[in-house]
Design a protein around this motif. Structure first.
Motif, PDB file in Angstrom:
ATOM      1  N   THR A 192       0.813  -1.226   0.000  1.00 43.38           N
ATOM      2  CA  THR A 192       0.000   0.000   0.000  1.00 43.38           C
ATOM      3  C   THR A 192       0.844   1.272   0.000  1.00 43.38           C
ATOM      4  N   GLY A 193       2.158   1.145  -0.149  1.00 45.19           N
ATOM      5  CA  GLY A 193       3.035   2.310  -0.063  1.00 45.19           C
ATOM      6  C   GLY A 193       2.702   3.419  -1.043  1.00 45.19           C
ATOM      7  N   VAL A 194       2.380   3.068  -2.291  1.00 40.88           N
ATOM      8  CA  VAL A 194       2.076   4.090  -3.305  1.00 40.88           C
ATOM      9  C   VAL A 194       0.839   4.880  -2.901  1.00 40.88           C
ATOM     10  N   ALA A 195      -0.223   4.200  -2.516  1.00 42.57           N
ATOM     11  CA  ALA A 195      -1.460   4.879  -2.118  1.00 42.57           C
ATOM     12  C   ALA A 195      -1.214   5.754  -0.892  1.00 42.57           C
ATOM     13  N   ARG A 196      -0.368   5.302   0.027  1.00 41.66           N
ATOM     14  CA  ARG A 196      -0.078   6.108   1.218  1.00 41.66           C
ATOM     15  C   ARG A 196       0.711   7.362   0.859  1.00 41.66           C
ATOM     16  N   ILE A 197       1.625   7.251  -0.123  1.00 47.06           N
ATOM     17  CA  ILE A 197       2.358   8.441  -0.576  1.00 47.06           C
ATOM     18  C   ILE A 197       1.392   9.434  -1.215  1.00 47.06           C
ATOM     19  N   VAL A 198       0.470   8.930  -2.043  1.00 50.09           N
ATOM     20  CA  VAL A 198      -0.538   9.807  -2.644  1.00 50.09           C
ATOM     21  C   VAL A 198      -1.325  10.531  -1.561  1.00 50.09           C
ATOM     22  N   SER A 199      -1.737   9.793  -0.547  1.00 46.38           N
ATOM     23  CA  SER A 199      -2.490  10.379   0.556  1.00 46.38           C
ATOM     24  C   SER A 199      -1.669  11.443   1.285  1.00 46.38           C
ATOM     25  N   ASP A 200      -0.414  11.153   1.565  1.00 44.60           N
ATOM     26  CA  ASP A 200       0.443  12.108   2.288  1.00 44.60           C
ATOM     27  C   ASP A 200       0.679  13.372   1.463  1.00 44.60           C
ATOM     28  N   VAL A 201       0.899  13.206   0.143  1.00 41.61           N
ATOM     29  CA  VAL A 201       1.144  14.377  -0.715  1.00 41.61           C
ATOM     30  C   VAL A 201      -0.123  15.219  -0.830  1.00 41.61           C
ATOM     31  N   LEU A 202      -1.276  14.601  -0.964  1.00 43.12           N
ATOM     32  CA  LEU A 202      -2.533  15.346  -1.004  1.00 43.12           C
ATOM     33  C   LEU A 202      -2.769  16.089   0.295  1.00 43.12           C
ATOM     34  N   THR A 203      -2.433  15.456   1.400  1.00 45.40           N
ATOM     35  CA  THR A 203      -2.605  16.092   2.706  1.00 45.40           C
ATOM     36  C   THR A 203      -1.697  17.313   2.843  1.00 45.40           C
ATOM     37  N   ARG A 204      -0.456  17.190   2.370  1.00 41.26           N
ATOM     38  CA  ARG A 204       0.495  18.306   2.445  1.00 41.26           C
ATOM     39  C   ARG A 204       0.072  19.474   1.555  1.00 41.26           C
ATOM     40  N   ASN A 205      -0.751  19.188   0.543  1.00 40.20           N
ATOM     41  CA  ASN A 205      -1.148  20.230  -0.417  1.00 40.20           C
ATOM     42  C   ASN A 205      -2.668  20.427  -0.420  1.00 40.20           C
ATOM     43  N   ARG A 206      -3.279  20.205   0.714  1.00 43.51           N
ATOM     44  CA  ARG A 206      -4.734  20.272   0.808  1.00 43.51           C
ATOM     45  C   ARG A 206      -5.287  21.667   0.534  1.00 43.51           C
ATOM     46  N   ASP A 207      -4.455  22.691   0.688  1.00 44.17           N
ATOM     47  CA  ASP A 207      -4.919  24.063   0.481  1.00 44.17           C
ATOM     48  C   ASP A 207      -4.684  24.572  -0.945  1.00 44.17           C
ATOM     49  N   LYS A 208      -4.122  23.730  -1.810  1.00 44.10           N
ATOM     50  CA  LYS A 208      -3.852  24.133  -3.197  1.00 44.10           C
ATOM     51  C   LYS A 208      -4.931  23.548  -4.104  1.00 44.10           C
ATOM     52  N   ALA A 209      -5.784  24.421  -4.587  1.00 40.00           N
ATOM     53  CA  ALA A 209      -6.942  23.964  -5.362  1.00 40.00           C
ATOM     54  C   ALA A 209      -6.553  23.305  -6.677  1.00 40.00           C
ATOM     55  N   ASP A 210      -5.421  23.726  -7.258  1.00 37.97           N
ATOM     56  CA  ASP A 210      -5.034  23.195  -8.565  1.00 37.97           C
ATOM     57  C   ASP A 210      -4.032  22.052  -8.482  1.00 37.97           C
ATOM     58  N   PHE A 211      -3.736  21.585  -7.273  1.00 38.81           N
ATOM     59  CA  PHE A 211      -2.735  20.519  -7.146  1.00 38.81           C
ATOM     60  C   PHE A 211      -3.330  19.181  -7.576  1.00 38.81           C
ATOM     61  N   SER A 212      -2.555  18.454  -8.388  1.00 37.16           N
ATOM     62  CA  SER A 212      -3.001  17.149  -8.888  1.00 37.16           C
ATOM     63  C   SER A 212      -1.810  16.202  -8.919  1.00 37.16           C
ATOM     64  N   ILE A 213      -2.035  14.967  -8.542  1.00 34.80           N
ATOM     65  CA  ILE A 213      -0.996  13.936  -8.617  1.00 34.80           C
ATOM     66  C   ILE A 213      -1.565  12.718  -9.346  1.00 34.80           C
ATOM     67  N   SER A 214      -0.751  12.120 -10.195  1.00 33.41           N
ATOM     68  CA  SER A 214      -1.201  10.978 -10.989  1.00 33.41           C
ATOM     69  C   SER A 214      -0.453   9.710 -10.606  1.00 33.41           C
ATOM     70  N   VAL A 215      -1.150   8.592 -10.672  1.00 38.80           N
ATOM     71  CA  VAL A 215      -0.524   7.277 -10.564  1.00 38.80           C
ATOM     72  C   VAL A 215      -0.639   6.639 -11.943  1.00 38.80           C
ATOM     73  N   LEU A 216       0.517   6.462 -12.603  1.00 39.76           N
ATOM     74  CA  LEU A 216       0.549   5.880 -13.946  1.00 39.76           C
ATOM     75  C   LEU A 216       0.940   4.410 -13.831  1.00 39.76           C
ATOM     76  N   THR A 217      -0.019   3.522 -13.992  1.00 38.07           N
ATOM     77  CA  THR A 217       0.283   2.089 -13.916  1.00 38.07           C
ATOM     78  C   THR A 217       0.788   1.602 -15.267  1.00 38.07           C
ATOM     79  N   CYS A 218       1.627   0.604 -15.213  1.00 40.64           N
ATOM     80  CA  CYS A 218       2.268   0.080 -16.419  1.00 40.64           C
ATOM     81  C   CYS A 218       2.442  -1.429 -16.284  1.00 40.64           C
ATOM     82  N   SER A 219       2.210  -2.141 -17.363  1.00 42.91           N
ATOM     83  CA  SER A 219       2.403  -3.601 -17.390  1.00 42.91           C
ATOM     84  C   SER A 219       3.587  -3.918 -18.290  1.00 42.91           C
ATOM     85  N   ILE A 220       4.563  -4.653 -17.748  1.00 43.17           N
ATOM     86  CA  ILE A 220       5.728  -5.060 -18.532  1.00 43.17           C
ATOM     87  C   ILE A 220       5.647  -6.570 -18.742  1.00 43.17           C
TER      88      ILE A 220
END
Length: 535
Positions: free
Chosen positions: A148-176
């Motif tokens: 769950t590390g990736v989802a937790r990082i997303v959560s932490d980054v969103l929390t750190r930037n909760r006051d920025k209306a235009d902040f967006s983070i993407s998770v790009l999944t890839c299959s090799i």
């Protein structure tokens, strides 16, 4: 808007160097959906399945266009850092961040808090970071449950930037998907999926305080996406059976892209494993019973697997299903044997000067890999074989090139260009020579097997083919005409040709060899077997 970290010169060098090395080692690297990759300046976490150690990271670095992203900040196990090896220098020079794994520090506390802080800062600068959420590389037919590390990082980054209306983070999944991850001139498919985008406004459930079930939901969605683009099976036996089923449905000669081939094989793998999963669930819960269709699929899977009357005989004879599908007269077999052997000899002869240059490379990598395999069990070493071949091949190939220049100093500028060109064309000729010789040996075995044995196998195949086609069309909803269907979807990607004029122009293509089967590698025999189950 952030622009992302500027690309260090060492990263540019590594990307160029290994793009070159990977194109030599792997016959074809097909990248799908590169247009979905978020641009530089958009915080992005790239996540992929992890079956080939450092090679996975190198494939991703070279698959992401430099015009799209400045760089991809990598992570690697901390034990790779601080060592006096080329691999260690390579990892550190590329700006890679060390991650401590619990299995490497059994007697110590593992704290990655500082590392996670660095990764979050990089994301806030607009960088792309690469994480392998399985947690470790492993030689296995199925994707491990994602951490769950990736989802937790997303959560932490969103929390750190909760006051920025235009902040967006993407998770790009890839299959090799590696057709044969450690074999020379095999093929690789890299499929990017549509990014999962998160903002504090649209995803308040991921802003602290967070219900951990939300973290699990994001992780489950990631697992579904990564699994959807590759062959994800619980056993190697099932992979073999799915590949045989896909070859029967879309036989040799069907023009289809590597992506379509992988997705077709995955479709059969999912269908063949479904009744077993249902049966296991019903047994565990004490409910229900297998339906008639499930029983039919279970029976088909048993008859397709190695050890069955049909596939086991194919393996022992060393021939493909297509040799049984299309019967040949004894006269035709003898004629084709003469043609294949003659063409193979011609190509081997013209390859001799270049093979002298390739010999040190082949010997060095063989010796290095042979010793490395003895250092541990299959599951803990086979995922690093490609990495060893790439690194030792790079060093030995560079040594051959420099030695050639030093030995021909008066015409060094000429040698510097001619030697790589000769080695490349030798590789192309050698691929065709081995393919022709492989066809000759298969025809020889077919001739020795005799008409009675091949007729018996053809009868067995007819029954299997009917059942595979019923499953494909009646249950899975696949096309009744795979040749037409896959040709319309872009079947030329394999490098196959359509007419005499195009055949003459493309046969000695500098780019890649015209393969008849995505399963081919640079070997004197087709690779069809995998490690024994449980190893």
């Amino acid at each position: 808007m952030p622009q992302g970290t500027s690309t260090p010169w060492s990263y540019i060098l590594i990307r160029l160097l290994f793009k070159f090395v990977l194109k030599i080692f792997y016959g074809t690297i097909v990248v799908e959906n590169a247009e979905l990759i978020p641009k530089s300046g958009e915080p992005c976490i790239v996540c992929a399945n992890h079956s080939n150690s450092l090679t996975d990271a190198l494939v991703l670095v070279t698959a992401i266009p430099s015009r799209t992203r400045n760089m991809l900040r990598l992570t690697a196990k901390s034990t790779q850092f601080g060592r006096r090896t080329f691999t260690s220098w390579l990892i550190e020079s590329a700006g890679t961040v060390p991650i401590k794994r619990r299995k490497d520090f059994s007697d110590e506390d593992v704290d990655n808090t500082e590392v996670m802080g660095e990764l979050m800062k990089a994301l806030e600068l607009g960088d792309a970071i690469c994480l392998f959420p399985e947690g470790m590389s492993r030689y296995h037919p199925t994707i491990a449950p994602l951490k769950t590390g990736v989802a937790r990082i997303v959560s932490d980054v969103l929390t750190r930037n909760r006051d920025k209306a235009d902040f967006s983070i993407s998770v790009l999944t890839c299959s090799i998907t590696y057709m044969h991850r450690q074999h020379f001139r095999s093929d690789v498919l890299v499929t990017f999926h549509r990014p999962m985008r998160f903002t504090p406004k649209d995803n308040p459930e991921l802003v602290a305080p967070v219900d951990f079930n939300r973290i699990r939901e994001v992780t489950s969605r990631m697992q579904e996406l990564i699994s959807s683009g590759t062959i994800d099976a619980p056993s190697w036996d099932l992979v073999r059976s799915a590949k045989l089923a896909s070859r029967m449905y879309a036989p040799l000669g069907t023009r289809m892209s590597l992506g379509d081939h992988v997705r077709l094989t995955r479709t059969f793998a999912e269908a063949l494993k479904a009744p077993e999963e249902t049966h296991e669930h019903d047994t565990a819960t004490g409910t229900g019973a297998c339906g008639e269709k499930d029983i039919e699929i279970q029976s088909l899977r048993r008859d397709l697997k190695v050890g069955s009357n049909y596939q086991d005989r194919l393996v022992r004879l060393g021939i493909k299903d297509d040799r049984i599908r299309r019967p040949l007269t004894r006269r035709t077999i003898l004629l084709r044997m003469c043609i294949r052997l003659s063409w193979s000899l011609v190509l081997f002869i013209i390859s001799i000067p270049g093979l002298i240059l390739w010999t040190p490379v082949f010997l060095t990598t063989f010796y290095a890999v042979h010793n490395f395999k003895k250092s541990g069990p299959i599951w803990d070493t086979w995922d690093e074989i490609a990495q060893y071949k790439l690194v030792y091949g790079l060093f030995s190939g560079g040594f051959v090139w420099l030695t050639s220049i030093l030995l021909t100093l008066p015409v060094a500028s000429f040698t510097a260009l001619v030697v790589p060109l000769l080695m490349w064309m030798t590789l192309r000729w050698l691929e065709d020579a081995i393919a022709a010789f492989r066809a000759f040996t298969a025809l020889t075995r077919l001739l020795r097997a005799g008409e009675a044995a091949t007729r018996e196998m053809r009868d067995v195949r007819e029954d299997l083919y009917t059942r595979v086609k019923d499953l494909a069309i009646g249950t899975l909803g696949l096309s009744e005409d795979p040749e037409k269907h896959f040709l319309e979807r872009g079947g030329r990607e394999k490098g196959r040709v359509r007419g005499r004029l195009e055949s003459g122009a493309k046969y000695f293509s500098v780019r890649r060899r015209r393969k008849r089967d995505w399963n081919e590698t640079l070997r004197l025999y087709d690779k069809v077997d995998y490690p024994e189950e449980g190893l």
